[in-house]
Design a protein around this motif. Structure first.
Motif, PDB file in Angstrom:
ATOM      1  N   UNK A 340     -21.143  -3.802   5.757  1.00 12.67           N
ATOM      2  CA  UNK A 340     -20.122  -3.273   6.669  1.00 12.67           C
ATOM      3  C   UNK A 340     -20.436  -1.834   7.108  1.00 12.67           C
ATOM      4  N   UNK A 341     -21.694  -1.614   7.406  1.00 12.16           N
ATOM      5  CA  UNK A 341     -22.108  -0.284   7.848  1.00 12.16           C
ATOM      6  C   UNK A 341     -23.417  -0.396   8.605  1.00 12.16           C
ATOM      7  N   UNK A 342     -23.790   0.695   9.271  1.00 13.32           N
ATOM      8  CA  UNK A 342     -25.089   0.790   9.930  1.00 13.32           C
ATOM      9  C   UNK A 342     -26.100   1.358   8.938  1.00 13.32           C
ATOM     10  N   UNK A 343     -27.330   0.807   8.966  1.00 13.35           N
ATOM     11  CA  UNK A 343     -28.413   1.298   8.109  1.00 13.35           C
ATOM     12  C   UNK A 343     -29.656   1.560   8.945  1.00 13.35           C
ATOM     13  N   UNK A 344     -30.394   2.576   8.560  1.00 13.57           N
ATOM     14  CA  UNK A 344     -31.597   2.955   9.308  1.00 13.57           C
ATOM     15  C   UNK A 344     -32.607   1.807   9.375  1.00 13.57           C
ATOM     16  N   UNK A 345     -33.130   1.578  10.571  1.00  9.30           N
ATOM     17  CA  UNK A 345     -34.157   0.557  10.763  1.00  9.30           C
ATOM     18  C   UNK A 345     -35.370   1.121  11.502  1.00  9.30           C
ATOM     19  N   UNK A 346     -35.196   2.303  12.094  1.00  4.21           N
ATOM     20  CA  UNK A 346     -36.302   2.965  12.785  1.00  4.21           C
ATOM     21  C   UNK A 346     -36.016   4.450  12.853  1.00  4.21           C
ATOM     22  N   UNK A 347     -37.091   5.221  12.775  1.00  5.65           N
ATOM     23  CA  UNK A 347     -37.001   6.665  12.949  1.00  5.65           C
ATOM     24  C   UNK A 347     -38.091   7.061  13.924  1.00  5.65           C
ATOM     25  N   UNK A 348     -37.724   7.644  15.064  1.00  6.82           N
ATOM     26  CA  UNK A 348     -38.680   8.031  16.112  1.00  6.82           C
ATOM     27  C   UNK A 348     -38.717   9.553  16.206  1.00  6.82           C
ATOM     28  N   UNK A 349     -39.877  10.123  15.948  1.00  4.65           N
ATOM     29  CA  UNK A 349     -39.986  11.581  15.843  1.00  4.65           C
ATOM     30  C   UNK A 349     -41.031  12.153  16.784  1.00  4.65           C
ATOM     31  N   UNK A 350     -40.684  13.287  17.367  1.00  2.00           N
ATOM     32  CA  UNK A 350     -41.645  14.114  18.081  1.00  2.00           C
ATOM     33  C   UNK A 350     -42.087  15.209  17.110  1.00  2.00           C
ATOM     34  N   UNK A 351     -43.381  15.286  16.841  1.00  2.00           N
ATOM     35  CA  UNK A 351     -43.897  16.284  15.903  1.00  2.00           C
ATOM     36  C   UNK A 351     -44.501  17.488  16.616  1.00  2.00           C
ATOM     37  N   UNK A 352     -44.428  17.518  17.953  1.00  2.00           N
ATOM     38  CA  UNK A 352     -45.027  18.630  18.667  1.00  2.00           C
ATOM     39  C   UNK A 352     -46.499  18.768  18.314  1.00  2.00           C
ATOM     40  N   UNK A 353     -46.965  20.006  18.134  1.00  2.00           N
ATOM     41  CA  UNK A 353     -48.380  20.220  17.783  1.00  2.00           C
ATOM     42  C   UNK A 353     -48.579  20.412  16.284  1.00  2.00           C
ATOM     43  N   UNK A 354     -47.538  20.131  15.495  1.00  2.00           N
ATOM     44  CA  UNK A 354     -47.557  20.401  14.057  1.00  2.00           C
ATOM     45  C   UNK A 354     -48.666  19.605  13.349  1.00  2.00           C
TER      46      UNK A 354
END
Length: 422
Positions: A340-354
């Protein structure tokens, strides 16, 4: 890795950005070490210049029949001093790299301050099923096709054995995601190694800070926690052409995580396992392209959920909840009726030039004098195991069977329903 010039030019702004992540001020330590190294380099250059001058003087003295022994003794001393100074410079450089490697990326200006509680919901899609639902592990065990006990006997906790139609469903999900990303979303499929050396895991930021989260073999390989590691490292120590960017790559691989910090969390079921399959998306861009590419990548991951008709929401993560290498992150959370909740299934990240600075990955525009660090982005498109969980809980029928999503039926040989022992 951070640009030293940025820290030198505005140490206060650097520390203020770190504070938004809840990370202690670090500019003073970096600048102190930077000053020591520049002093050491100046002394080294002075000694090298004097050695060169003394060498020329020896030739002049000898050409006139004079005694050059004092100059020769000076050069011998300089040679020893230069070697010591060079070693000191290398030691300071290593110390600087070690210090910078522990400092996280700076959050983008639009990233909200705070920790997990400050994550901001951007949008929702679909209508969550609010009726009482069984957990995925109850459904899988009820089908006789999900076996945690057998997995525990051979491997311990946080493993599962999938059988029959559930094993095929997991395979179908991965193939469906790859097909979507390669035929419609413009990603190139890659089959990378899942064992990598130290420098690869360092390049994407898992080392040295997160070594305990990884598995390592006895002969020095690391099992990849995500295909982000090998895909991003394909451009390691390369100078690319701006005209060839963005590069978009995808891979379906097994992933391995120790879950060192997850004691007591999600101990039942498939949400948090040591081994799982994931389709990864990686983009390599110019600095000007990365913001738009981040939105595009997130939309590509969302499209998988839309095609599967799984309700989800998108969160913009707060500065204190982002991953170490990210400057901006969107999390996709799928609705799980069993919880009965939302759970993470994807994480989309911009890392810049790091990451690019750690990997020495650069690109050059036509006619430009110098190359500059590329920008790197990564995202799950999607985590296959968690998607299987979401399908089981959202497509469960009253009799305990599972309806197969329409888009997956061609991958399942036309099977429309998974029944016990299918």
């Amino acid at each position: 890795m951070h640009d030293l010039k940025l820290i030198r030019d505005n140490p206060e702004a650097f520390d203020a950005s770190l504070a938004r992540r809840g990370f202690p001020a670090s500019a003073a330590a970096v600048l102190d070490l930077d000053l020591k190294r520049r002093d050491a380099q100046t002394r080294l250059q002075v000694m090298q210049a004097r050695r060169n001058d003394a060498s020329r003087e020896i030739g002049q003295v000898k050409s006139k029949g004079g005694d050059a022994s004092a100059l020769m003794a000076e050069i011998a001393t300089l040679k020893s001093d230069i070697q010591a100074a060079d070693e000191a410079d290398k030691a300071l450089a290593a110390e600087m790299e070690a210090l910078l490697s522990t400092i996280p990326n700076l959050p983008a200006p639009e990233v909200p301050e705070g920790g997990e509680e400050a994550n901001t919901e951007i949008r929702r899609w679909g209508t969550p099923r609010l009726a009482e639902g069984a957990a995925h592990y109850e459904l899988g065990e009820g089908l006789g096709l999900m076996d945690f006990e057998a997995a525990a006997r051979m491997s311990g906790a946080r493993f599962v054995v999938l059988k029959g139609a559930l094993a095929r469903l997991e395979r179908a999900l991965g193939q469906f995601m790859l097909d979507l990303h390669t035929t419609e979303n413009g990603y190139m499929e890659v089959a990378p190694p899942v064992l990598v050396r130290d420098q690869a895991v360092y390049g994407t930021g898992q080392l040295p800070k997160f070594a305990e989260d990884l598995f390592r073999t006895t002969n020095g390989f690391w099992l990849v926690p995500t295909a982000e590691v090998p895909l991003t490292n394909l451009v390691r120590e390369q100078i690319l052409d701006d005209a060839d960017l963005p590069l978009r790559m995808t891979a379906l691989t097994p992933c391995f995580r120790s879950e060192a910090g997850a004691a007591g969390r999600d101990t039942r079921g498939m949400i948090r396992q040591h081994q799982f399959a994931k389709v990864e998306l990686v983009s390599i861009t110019t600095p000007e392209q990365s913001a738009a590419e981040h939105e595009r990548m997130t939309a590509c991951a969302e499209e998988v959920l839309k095609r599967l008709d799984l309700p989800y929401r998108v969160l913009l993560l707060a500065a204190g909840d982002m991953g170490f290498g990210a400057t901006k992150t969107y999390d996709l959370e799928v609705w799980l009726p069993g919880q009965k909740t939302y759970r993470e299934i994807s994480s989309c990240s911009n890392c810049g030039d790091f990451q690019a600075r750690r990997m020495q990955a650069r690109a050059k525009a036509p006619g430009a004098k110098n190359a500059r660090p590329v920008h790197t982005l990564n995202g799950s498109g999607l985590a296959v195991g968690r998607t299987l969980v979401a399908v089981l809980e959202n497509y469960a029928q009253a009799d305990g069977s599972i309806a197969v999503p329409t888009v997956l039926q061609p991958y399942m040989g036309g099977l429309q329903t998974i029944s016990p022992h299918a």
